[in-house]
Scaffold this motif. Structure first.
Motif, PDB file in Angstrom:
ATOM      1  N   ARG A  57      41.621  33.845  13.728  1.00 30.24           N
ATOM      2  CA  ARG A  57      42.561  33.962  14.841  1.00 30.24           C
ATOM      3  C   ARG A  57      42.538  35.322  15.550  1.00 30.24           C
ATOM      4  N   VAL A  58      41.840  36.294  14.945  1.00 31.73           N
ATOM      5  CA  VAL A  58      41.805  37.621  15.569  1.00 31.73           C
ATOM      6  C   VAL A  58      40.371  38.042  15.894  1.00 31.73           C
ATOM      7  N   VAL A  59      39.511  38.064  14.887  1.00 32.38           N
ATOM      8  CA  VAL A  59      38.163  38.602  15.066  1.00 32.38           C
ATOM      9  C   VAL A  59      37.336  37.728  16.004  1.00 32.38           C
ATOM     10  N   ILE A  60      37.287  36.428  15.714  1.00 31.11           N
ATOM     11  CA  ILE A  60      36.462  35.537  16.536  1.00 31.11           C
ATOM     12  C   ILE A  60      36.949  35.481  17.981  1.00 31.11           C
ATOM     13  N   PRO A  61      38.260  35.338  18.256  1.00 26.68           N
ATOM     14  CA  PRO A  61      38.687  35.386  19.661  1.00 26.68           C
ATOM     15  C   PRO A  61      38.378  36.715  20.342  1.00 26.68           C
ATOM     16  N   ALA A  62      38.509  37.825  19.594  1.00 27.23           N
ATOM     17  CA  ALA A  62      38.225  39.130  20.198  1.00 27.23           C
ATOM     18  C   ALA A  62      36.747  39.276  20.568  1.00 27.23           C
ATOM     19  N   ALA A  63      35.878  38.655  19.782  1.00 25.91           N
ATOM     20  CA  ALA A  63      34.434  38.723  20.046  1.00 25.91           C
ATOM     21  C   ALA A  63      33.943  37.502  20.804  1.00 25.91           C
ATOM     22  N   GLY A  64      34.862  36.747  21.384  1.00 32.57           N
ATOM     23  CA  GLY A  64      34.515  35.462  21.982  1.00 32.57           C
ATOM     24  C   GLY A  64      33.439  35.531  23.046  1.00 32.57           C
ATOM     25  N   SER A  65      33.588  36.427  24.025  1.00 29.02           N
ATOM     26  CA  SER A  65      32.600  36.504  25.108  1.00 29.02           C
ATOM     27  C   SER A  65      31.236  36.952  24.592  1.00 29.02           C
ATOM     28  N   SER A  66      31.219  37.860  23.625  1.00 25.73           N
ATOM     29  CA  SER A  66      29.946  38.310  23.055  1.00 25.73           C
ATOM     30  C   SER A  66      29.284  37.211  22.239  1.00 25.73           C
ATOM     31  N   LEU A  67      30.085  36.418  21.542  1.00 19.99           N
ATOM     32  CA  LEU A  67      29.530  35.294  20.798  1.00 19.99           C
ATOM     33  C   LEU A  67      28.939  34.253  21.744  1.00 19.99           C
ATOM     34  N   LEU A  68      29.612  34.005  22.859  1.00 19.42           N
ATOM     35  CA  LEU A  68      29.061  33.089  23.860  1.00 19.42           C
ATOM     36  C   LEU A  68      27.754  33.628  24.428  1.00 19.42           C
ATOM     37  N   ILE A 111      16.090  19.935  16.042  1.00 15.66           N
ATOM     38  CA  ILE A 111      16.236  20.563  14.720  1.00 15.66           C
ATOM     39  C   ILE A 111      15.259  21.736  14.572  1.00 15.66           C
ATOM     40  N   VAL A 112      14.010  21.508  14.944  1.00 12.86           N
ATOM     41  CA  VAL A 112      13.002  22.567  14.827  1.00 12.86           C
ATOM     42  C   VAL A 112      13.369  23.761  15.706  1.00 12.86           C
ATOM     43  N   VAL A 113      13.765  23.495  16.955  1.00 12.30           N
ATOM     44  CA  VAL A 113      14.126  24.587  17.856  1.00 12.30           C
ATOM     45  C   VAL A 113      15.417  25.259  17.407  1.00 12.30           C
ATOM     46  N   GLY A 114      16.353  24.481  16.862  1.00 14.49           N
ATOM     47  CA  GLY A 114      17.591  25.065  16.353  1.00 14.49           C
ATOM     48  C   GLY A 114      17.338  26.073  15.243  1.00 14.49           C
ATOM     49  N   ILE A 115      16.386  25.757  14.371  1.00 11.28           N
ATOM     50  CA  ILE A 115      16.026  26.707  13.313  1.00 11.28           C
ATOM     51  C   ILE A 115      15.380  27.950  13.913  1.00 11.28           C
ATOM     52  N   MET A 116      14.619  27.771  14.971  1.00  9.78           N
ATOM     53  CA  MET A 116      13.936  28.908  15.596  1.00  9.78           C
ATOM     54  C   MET A 116      14.921  29.875  16.252  1.00  9.78           C
ATOM     55  N   ILE A 117      15.972  29.352  16.890  1.00 10.27           N
ATOM     56  CA  ILE A 117      16.909  30.235  17.601  1.00 10.27           C
ATOM     57  C   ILE A 117      18.017  30.745  16.684  1.00 10.27           C
ATOM     58  N   LEU A 118      18.100  30.221  15.478  1.00  8.26           N
ATOM     59  CA  LEU A 118      19.174  30.619  14.560  1.00  8.26           C
ATOM     60  C   LEU A 118      19.200  32.130  14.303  1.00  8.26           C
ATOM     61  N   PRO A 119      18.083  32.797  13.991  1.00  4.99           N
ATOM     62  CA  PRO A 119      18.157  34.251  13.742  1.00  4.99           C
ATOM     63  C   PRO A 119      18.582  35.047  14.958  1.00  4.99           C
ATOM     64  N   THR A 120      18.190  34.610  16.161  1.00  7.86           N
ATOM     65  CA  THR A 120      18.599  35.321  17.375  1.00  7.86           C
ATOM     66  C   THR A 120      20.106  35.281  17.543  1.00  7.86           C
ATOM     67  N   VAL A 121      20.684  34.093  17.413  1.00 11.44           N
ATOM     68  CA  VAL A 121      22.125  33.942  17.571  1.00 11.44           C
ATOM     69  C   VAL A 121      22.864  34.677  16.461  1.00 11.44           C
ATOM     70  N   ALA A 122      22.384  34.576  15.226  1.00 16.69           N
ATOM     71  CA  ALA A 122      23.058  35.210  14.096  1.00 16.69           C
ATOM     72  C   ALA A 122      23.057  36.729  14.219  1.00 16.69           C
ATOM     73  N   SER A 123      21.955  37.307  14.618  1.00 17.84           N
ATOM     74  CA  SER A 123      21.860  38.766  14.717  1.00 17.84           C
ATOM     75  C   SER A 123      22.802  39.309  15.795  1.00 17.84           C
ATOM     76  N   ILE A 124      22.796  38.697  16.977  1.00 14.41           N
ATOM     77  CA  ILE A 124      23.664  39.167  18.061  1.00 14.41           C
ATOM     78  C   ILE A 124      25.125  38.906  17.727  1.00 14.41           C
ATOM     79  N   ALA A 125      25.415  37.761  17.100  1.00 18.08           N
ATOM     80  CA  ALA A 125      26.792  37.446  16.727  1.00 18.08           C
ATOM     81  C   ALA A 125      27.327  38.437  15.703  1.00 18.08           C
ATOM     82  N   ALA A 126      26.485  38.840  14.749  1.00 22.54           N
ATOM     83  CA  ALA A 126      26.916  39.821  13.749  1.00 22.54           C
ATOM     84  C   ALA A 126      27.254  41.158  14.405  1.00 22.54           C
ATOM     85  N   ASP A 127      26.430  41.598  15.343  1.00 25.56           N
ATOM     86  CA  ASP A 127      26.723  42.845  16.062  1.00 25.56           C
ATOM     87  C   ASP A 127      28.012  42.727  16.872  1.00 25.56           C
ATOM     88  N   SER A 128      28.258  41.554  17.431  1.00 29.75           N
ATOM     89  CA  SER A 128      29.480  41.348  18.218  1.00 29.75           C
ATOM     90  C   SER A 128      30.720  41.416  17.340  1.00 29.75           C
TER      91      SER A 128
END
Length: 316
Positions: A218-229, A176-193
């Motif tokens: 059905r369109v945006v998330i699949p199109a950004a799938g590799s970047s989200l991963l 839980i603690v580490v999940g909160i720590m990595i949340l901004p990293t994932v959110a920022s890159i996912a938003a750019d994707s």
């Protein structure tokens, strides 16, 4: 009257030819000076990464080459009692398992929240969503690890102890603690994707009668799938190397946890806890360097996965 402005031999101007090497390197407008700085910086990065890898490899292999520890027993053994007087054991599997478990659990916790935040910033509230959420993400990124650990000790550990029993120092608390720590990293890159997805795909979806939520799902998330991963893997790579915050809440037990509510330990926590109490050149010191080498190799695996996903996204 037209002056002779033809370049000298080799495609260089007379002015450049008249300057010596020292003058070119000291001149602020010199192209040679700029190239030297750029190539020098790139070379310095390559040398630094190579030096770190070689140094850690040499130190990490001492346990097997000099101390003659069995490599297979080292990575698969479940008992870590290096200070035992008779028959000391060096089994690193509990720590490898703990690191992987914390990493994947933290990713499971952070990913839905991070991607939801990214969708809000990039799709739902494009005008003011980023203005509100971006400072929040930057604040979360700037908080030191020790503060996350203190919050975990003050809030998460008592909550787990009260509602789930035990001491509260366990695997899920660390996740839980580490999940909160990595949340901004994932959110920022996912938003750019998500922002990088062409608007033509959205317009085509709307043109055939899809709603906004159907377009996103059905369109945006699949199109950004590799970047989200890629964003998720980057977050996992940070979670895998986290030490201080995890050390404060995970319990630091030497055994393999039977459930997520049992205490555990990771490669980073056992290194930070034990390295200061060892002597350089001792078997335990060499074994800890071997744990660091395993940590580096698994981090390289994350990098390879990220590169693979990036190339896959480019091909698509």
């Amino acid at each position: 009257m037209v002056t002779d402005a033809a370049p000298a031999s080799g495609g260089k101007s007379k002015l450049i030819n008249e300057k010596g090497l020292f003058s070119q390197l000291t001149d602020r407008t010199s192209e040679s000076r700029g190239k030297l700085l750029i190539y020098g910086s790139a070379l310095l990065m390559i040398v630094a990464v190579t030096a770190i890898t070689l140094f850690l490899s040499i130190q990490g292999l001492r346990a097997f080459v000099v101390d003659h520890l069995n490599f297979w027993t080292f990575i698969t053994g479940t008992e870590w009692f290096p200070d035992r007087a008779e028959n000391p054991s060096f089994g690193a599997f509990p720590f490898i398992f703990g690191s992987m478990a914390v990493t994947f659990l933290a990713a499971l916790i952070a990913t839905p929240i991070a991607i939801g935040t990214a969708i809000f910033m990039a799709e739902i509230a494009k005008k003011w969503g980023a203005k509100v959420m971006q400072p929040v993400i930057e604040i979360l990124v700037g908080i030191p690890s020790v503060v996350y650990g203190l919050i975990g000790l003050s809030i998460v550990v008592p909550f787990m102890r009260q509602h789930f029993g035990g001491s509260g120092f366990n695997l899920i608390t660390g996740a839980i603690v580490v999940g909160i720590m990595i949340l901004p990293t994932v959110a920022s890159i996912a938003a750019d994707s998500i922002r990088a997805v062409p608007d033509s795909l959205r317009q085509a979806s709307y043109a055939i009668g899809a709603t906004k939520w159907q377009t996103i799902w059905r369109v945006v998330i699949p199109a950004a799938g590799s970047s989200l991963l890629t964003a998720i893997i980057l977050g996992m790579s940070r979670a895998f190397g986290e030490a201080l915050a995890v050390q404060m809440v995970i319990g630091n037990a030497r055994n393999i946890p039977a459930s997520i509510l049992d205490p555990s330990a990771t490669l980073t926590t056992i290194i930070t806890l034990s390295m200061g109490h060892t002597t350089t050149g001792s078997v335990l010191n060499d074994a800890l360097w071997s744990l660091g080498l395993i940590l580096l190799l698994i981090s390289y695996v994350f990098i390879v996965i990220i590169r693979f996903l990036g190339r896959r996204g480019e091909k698509r």
